[in-house]
Design a protein around this motif. Structure first.
Motif, PDB file in Angstrom:
ATOM      1  N   GLU A 535      47.246 107.079 -49.462  1.00 11.81           N
ATOM      2  CA  GLU A 535      46.205 107.363 -50.446  1.00 11.81           C
ATOM      3  C   GLU A 535      46.730 108.308 -51.503  1.00 11.81           C
ATOM      4  O   GLU A 535      46.474 108.136 -52.702  1.00 11.81           O
ATOM      5  CB  GLU A 535      45.002 107.982 -49.714  1.00 11.81           C
ATOM      6  CG  GLU A 535      43.720 107.997 -50.490  1.00 11.81           C
ATOM      7  CD  GLU A 535      43.368 106.670 -51.114  1.00 11.81           C
ATOM      8  OE1 GLU A 535      43.443 105.634 -50.427  1.00 11.81           O
ATOM      9  OE2 GLU A 535      43.061 106.669 -52.325  1.00 11.81           O
ATOM     10  N   ALA A 618      37.635 107.307 -51.066  1.00  9.35           N
ATOM     11  CA  ALA A 618      38.455 106.287 -51.728  1.00  9.35           C
ATOM     12  C   ALA A 618      38.448 104.979 -50.946  1.00  9.35           C
ATOM     13  O   ALA A 618      38.665 103.911 -51.515  1.00  9.35           O
ATOM     14  CB  ALA A 618      39.891 106.795 -51.881  1.00  9.35           C
ATOM     15  N   SER A 619      38.208 105.067 -49.659  1.00  9.50           N
ATOM     16  CA  SER A 619      38.117 103.846 -48.847  1.00  9.50           C
ATOM     17  C   SER A 619      36.677 103.539 -48.483  1.00  9.50           C
ATOM     18  O   SER A 619      36.415 102.809 -47.530  1.00  9.50           O
ATOM     19  CB  SER A 619      38.942 103.997 -47.562  1.00  9.50           C
ATOM     20  OG  SER A 619      40.301 104.055 -47.877  1.00  9.50           O
ATOM     21  N   ASN A 620      35.755 104.107 -49.252  1.00  8.21           N
ATOM     22  CA  ASN A 620      34.327 103.850 -49.047  1.00  8.21           C
ATOM     23  C   ASN A 620      33.840 104.185 -47.651  1.00  8.21           C
ATOM     24  O   ASN A 620      33.050 103.448 -47.064  1.00  8.21           O
ATOM     25  CB  ASN A 620      34.011 102.360 -49.324  1.00  8.21           C
ATOM     26  CG  ASN A 620      33.807 102.115 -50.785  1.00  8.21           C
ATOM     27  OD1 ASN A 620      32.953 102.732 -51.424  1.00  8.21           O
ATOM     28  ND2 ASN A 620      34.619 101.253 -51.341  1.00  8.21           N
TER      29      ASN A 620
END
Lengths: 753, 218
Positions: A535, A618-620
């Motif tokens: 990430e 960022a990855s929900n």
């Protein structure tokens, strides 16, 4: 009726005897089997290589079986192809007779040129024959024309079985043999003009084969084999082995022939005590998970046709601890296993060669060597497999119960039919994995007891004991006579000295613990970096891309002010995220976190979670938090290591879910067994942890993580770090299913001072 | 107008890439967003329908939550595999933050290039020029095949195609993403007879409709 008749050339005897028996050891085995079939309790095999003057070397096989009358000798023994066993399938002691081909007696020809047979049946006159096998070598001679001289009034000694002393665990000296008489029956075969020069190695080989000729596990006292020889007196005596009672695990398995399997396991505790577990009854299809890879596949729901099976497996880890409570040595154990390891097959309690023979490739008929080589996992792993030299086993068949498991015609081996493969499945896919799983469980439990030793806990317990000692001393001091005051003073001094030494020990232990804490913290950081590093890499790449794009837009000269500003804003945001990650990493290893101190746990956890939120977002992945006020003395870095590893795990597994991605973090006060503490609960919406591996997940290097292409990845260290911290800090851990998110839920409880 | 399409599941990054590429595009070229679809086999058709001749695809497309808009469970290299089934030489560039990923290295040969966003945006003129050349090559080849297809199809219709030419036509249809026509092997006379039959059927139908209308009007 007029007609022709078959005639038999005398040389046919050589085909049946000398040429069909593999070697001299096999020949002796055949003759000993005949003794077994004759209901003998004892067979004495004497090999004399250097007899008295004027006597030739000989082999004498004598037994106390039922013997033969003159009529039986003429009508049966001398009738080639006749087998008493065809008429009556059972002998004395309910033994099922072996061999039905009626040629075993001709094995004597393989051993020597001359055979003197003397036999005595009950209430009959003794009879004897002198067979010169060499007469049968002349071609063109009719078999029936060769005269076999009779031995008149044969007299011979019949051996008597030795008594077994259970206390000494050995056989007593052989009692004196008895002279044959109407009430004392038996048979003696004396073979001279030996065809083979027997040496010590031959005796050892014979001894080995004879010792496993009959079931070793049941201490078959109704059939003893005694060896006598003049080459090495150490090789004399009744054949038996003490190792059958020192197995680490003994498994008894029984298949009814009707879809049910019953088994029981016996193991030995660390002190050498035998522990028998309750028998378990199960279905064949549950017991046997896979089918043998050779032969035809077996439908999962069918009832095997192999017939009833009984198997015994004895497992020896080949370690010194196996022999605890005995006076046997590891060298002896290894020698025993090197000679006897393997899974043998017995039909009606007589060995079927070559299954389980050490040193012969076909002896490892279940492929245990390959099986272990393909997966050499040790006993600490759930997929542990025994090595072939760790196992002494046997499977017992009967001619009546297993008619479809058929001998080959060559005196060795069984036909590889479907039923034979069912037998293999029973052992390879049922009995063996059961023993292996049991040993893994025992081993893991022992390891856990060793690992649960915590220096901090021990120091604390010793301090408590000393406190109690001081208190007790104070309470009795007043009642002691004055002259005891010096001893009391000395006691107090010793207690003070012990406390000082304990303090030093505690300090040293704390320093070690502190180092362990740091290493765990760093390891956790490494794991987190590996997990979230992607990430960060994406963010950095995106940041530079945004800056480059802003630059390109400005350089293009077009009116793109708004777009430039947007790209620069993105770049700033990405930059902040990268900076935050750097700060997050540095905060984890701060010096003040490495020592035990008063800590606001909810603040600790909430700050940690806050630092992780950008990566999760960022990855929900949504994070649901719930924190009670929790404060107390603890090791902040250790608590963070636990929380971080659990969060990292949750991050990975919630992304696998097809449903909404959620991770929940709960912190609350909790008492356990009267002690104050706090509980940290991390749950996720991932696939959960299967019940069957909930114990294994804490083991180092165990990982279930795979990438999108199914390739395994992950260090397998995160949860083992959690486990290590829990043990050190005196906490508890558990895994279950998250009730609302339906994924995994990890609960960790720590004591708080 | 020719197009370069960008496929990325993250809107911010998608916008950045499109803007960056646009700064370096020659005349006659545009840069558009490729929609994220659940079935990767649909991309080939979308590319043709929208006259896209280059695709720039993010490798990691499965970062979004399953219930969010634009969530898929495949990766960039799998999109390429799907497109290659229809257009074996369609130019695709993979964009990734970590080019050394294991699963990517297994499939690298399938793409024109594998680059990071930093590389692409940092040297955008060079990469866009490369993309345009690749797109033009593909387009030229694609046009050539289409023309050849038309020529051969005409010959078949006129009944003048040789067997070799009929085979070539089938191969072209496959390579251009369409199924070989069943009519490739029908003669001109058969095609005309079939058309006449259809015309007769239509005439009969027209008469029946007229009769019904007259009945109703009475």
């Amino acid at each position: 009726m007029p007609g022709k008749h078959f005639k038999v050339d005398a040389r046919a005897m050589l085909t049946w005897g000398r040429d069909s028996i593999k070697d001299h050891t096999t020949a002796v085995l055949e003759l000993v089997k005949n003794s077994y079939d004759a209901g003998a309790r004892i067979v004495e095999v004497a090999i004399c290589t250097a007899p008295k003057k004027e006597e030739m070397p000989y082999i004498r096989i004598s037994d106390d079986g039922v013997g033969m009358t003159n009529r039986q000798l003429s009508q049966n023994w001398l009738r080639i192809g006749y087998s008493e066993k065809l008429k009556s399938k059972t002998a004395r002691f309910g033994r099922r007779k072996t061999g039905e081909k009626g040629v075993g007696r001709i094995s004597a020809d393989r051993l020597g040129g001359n055979l003197e047979l003397r036999t005595q049946a009950r209430n009959a006159l003794p009879v004897g024959l002198n067979v010169n096998w060499n007469k049968f070598e002349k071609a063109g001679t009719d078999l029936s024309k060769i005269t076999i001289p009779i031995i008149s009034k044969p007299s011979f000694l019949i051996p008597q079985p030795s008594q077994f002393d259970s206390r000494k665990n050995q056989f007593l000296e052989a009692p004196a043999s008895r002279r044959n008489s109407r009430g004392c029956t038996g048979t003696e075969l004396k073979i001279i003009s030996l065809r083979h020069q027997w040496g010590k190695a031959d005796i050892e080989d014979l001894r080995h084969e004879l010792s496993i000729l009959t079931p070793p596990f049941e201490r078959v006292l109704d059939f003893q084999v005694r060896i006598l020889n003049d080459l090495d007196p150490n090789l004399n005596g009744v054949l038996d082995s003490p190792f059958y009672e020192v197995a680490e695990i003994e498994g008894d398995f029984s298949y009814s022939g009707n879809a049910h399997v019953e088994y029981s396991l016996t193991d030995r505790t660390e002190k050498g005590r035998v522990r028998r577990h309750d028998p378990i009854i199960t279905e064949w299809t549950s017991f046997v998970h896979t089918v043998a890879t050779t032969g035809n596949a077996l439908p999962v729901n069918s009832v095997p046709k192999c017939g009833p099976l009984n198997a015994k497996l004895l497992f020896y880890p080949r370690l010194a601890e196996t022999l605890r409570g005995t006076d046997l040595t590891v060298t002896e154990l290894k020698e025993f296993l090197d000679t006897n390891a393997g899974i043998k097959v017995y039909r009606d309690n007589v060995r079927v060669m070559p299954y389980g023979s050490v040193g012969r490739p076909e002896g490892d008929w279940l492929g245990l060597g390959d099986r272990k080589a393909r997966n050499p996992a040790g006993p600490g792993r759930v997929d542990f497999r025994v090595a072939p030299n760790q196992l002494v086993g046997a499977v017992f068949l009967t001619r009546d119960g297993n008619p479809r498991i058929i001998d080959t015609s060559g005196r060795e081996g069984l036909i590889h039919s479907d039923e034979f493969n069912e037998l293999k499945s029973f052992l390879l896919s049922g009995c063996l994995p059961t023993v292996e799983a049991h040993y893994h469980k025992l081993y893991s439990a022992r390891k856990k007891d060793e690992d649960e030793f915590s220096p901090r806990e021990t120091v604390r317990e010793v301090n408590e004991s000393l406190d109690e000692l001081v208190s007790n001393l104070r309470s009795v001091e007043a009642e002691l006579p004055k002259k005891a005051s010096r001893q009391v003073e000395r006691l107090r001094d010793q207690i003070s000295l012990s406390r000082e030494r304990l303090k030093l020990l505690q300090k040293s232990s704390e320093e070690l613990a502190s180092q362990a804490t740091i290493y765990r913290g760093l390891a956790t950081l490494g794991i987190t970096a590996a997990t979230f590093g992607h990430e960060t890499e994406i963010t950095l790449d995106s940041c530079l891309a945004a800056i480059n794009t802003a630059h390109a837009l400005m350089a293009s000269g077009t009116d793109s002010r708004n777009e430039v500003l947007e790209e620069l804003a993105k770049a700033i945001e990405y930059g902040k995220r990268i900076s935050a990650w750097g700060a997050f990493a540095l905060k984890r290893v701060r010096r003040d976190k490495r020592q035990k101190r008063k800590t606001n746990i909810n603040q600790l956890i909430s700050e940690l979670v806050k630092g992780l939120k950008p990566a999760f977002s960022a990855s929900n992945i949504k994070i649901r938090e719930s924190y009670e006020d929790v404060e107390g003395n603890t090791f902040p870095m250790d608590v963070e290591s636990v929380a971080l590893n659990l969060m990292t795990n949750a991050y990975y597994f919630s992304k696998l879910s097809k449903k909404e991605r959620v991770v929940s973090v709960i912190l609350r006060n909790a008492r356990r067994e009267g002690e104050n503490g706090f509980e940290l609960i991390v749950g996720d919406s991932g696939p959960g942890v299967r019940t069957s591996i909930r114990d294994q997940v804490w083991e180092p290097l165990f990982s279930t993580k795979v990438d999108i292409d199914g390739r395994p990845f992950g260090t397998g260290l995160g949860l083992s770090i959690v486990d290590s911290v829990v043990r050190d800090l005196g906490g508890t851990k558990s895994i279950d299913s998250e009730p609302r998110l339906e994924g995994a839920r990890f609960k960790i409880w720590f004591r708080l001072d | 107008m020719y197009s370069i399409a960008v496929l990325d599941d993250r809107n911010e990054q998608l916008t950045t890439l499109i803007r960056s590429i646009r700064t370096a595009l020659p005349e006659g070229w545009s840069c558009v967003q490729c929609p994220l679809v659940s079935d990767p086999s649909s991309y080939a058709q979308w590319l043709m329908d929208n006259e896209v001749f280059v695709l720039v695809v993010d490798q990691v497309l499965n970062e979004q939550a399953p219930d969010s808009a634009g969530s898929v469970d495949y990766k960039g290299h799998q999109v390429i595999e799907s497109i290659r089934e229809t257009f074996p030489d369609f130019p695709v560039f993979i964009v990734t933050a970590h080019p050394s990923d294991e699963d990517l290295s297994d499939h690298e040969g399938n793409a024109e290039d594998v680059i990071t966003r930093t590389q692409l945006t940092g040297d955008v003129r060079k990469y866009v020029a490369r993309m345009v050349r690749a797109g033009q090559r593909f387009h030229a080849e694609h046009e050539r095949r289409l023309n050849e297809l038309t020529e051969l199809a005409t010959k078949v219709a006129l009944g003048t195609a040789s067997q070799e030419e009929k085979d070539n036509l089938k191969q072209l249809q496959v390579s251009l993403g369409s199924r070989p026509a069943a009519t490739v092997n029908i003669t001109r006379e058969e095609a005309l007879a079939s058309a006449e039959e259809k015309a007769t059927e239509l005439e009969d139908l027209a008469r029946e409709i007229e009769a019904i209308v007259q009945d109703r009007s009475r």
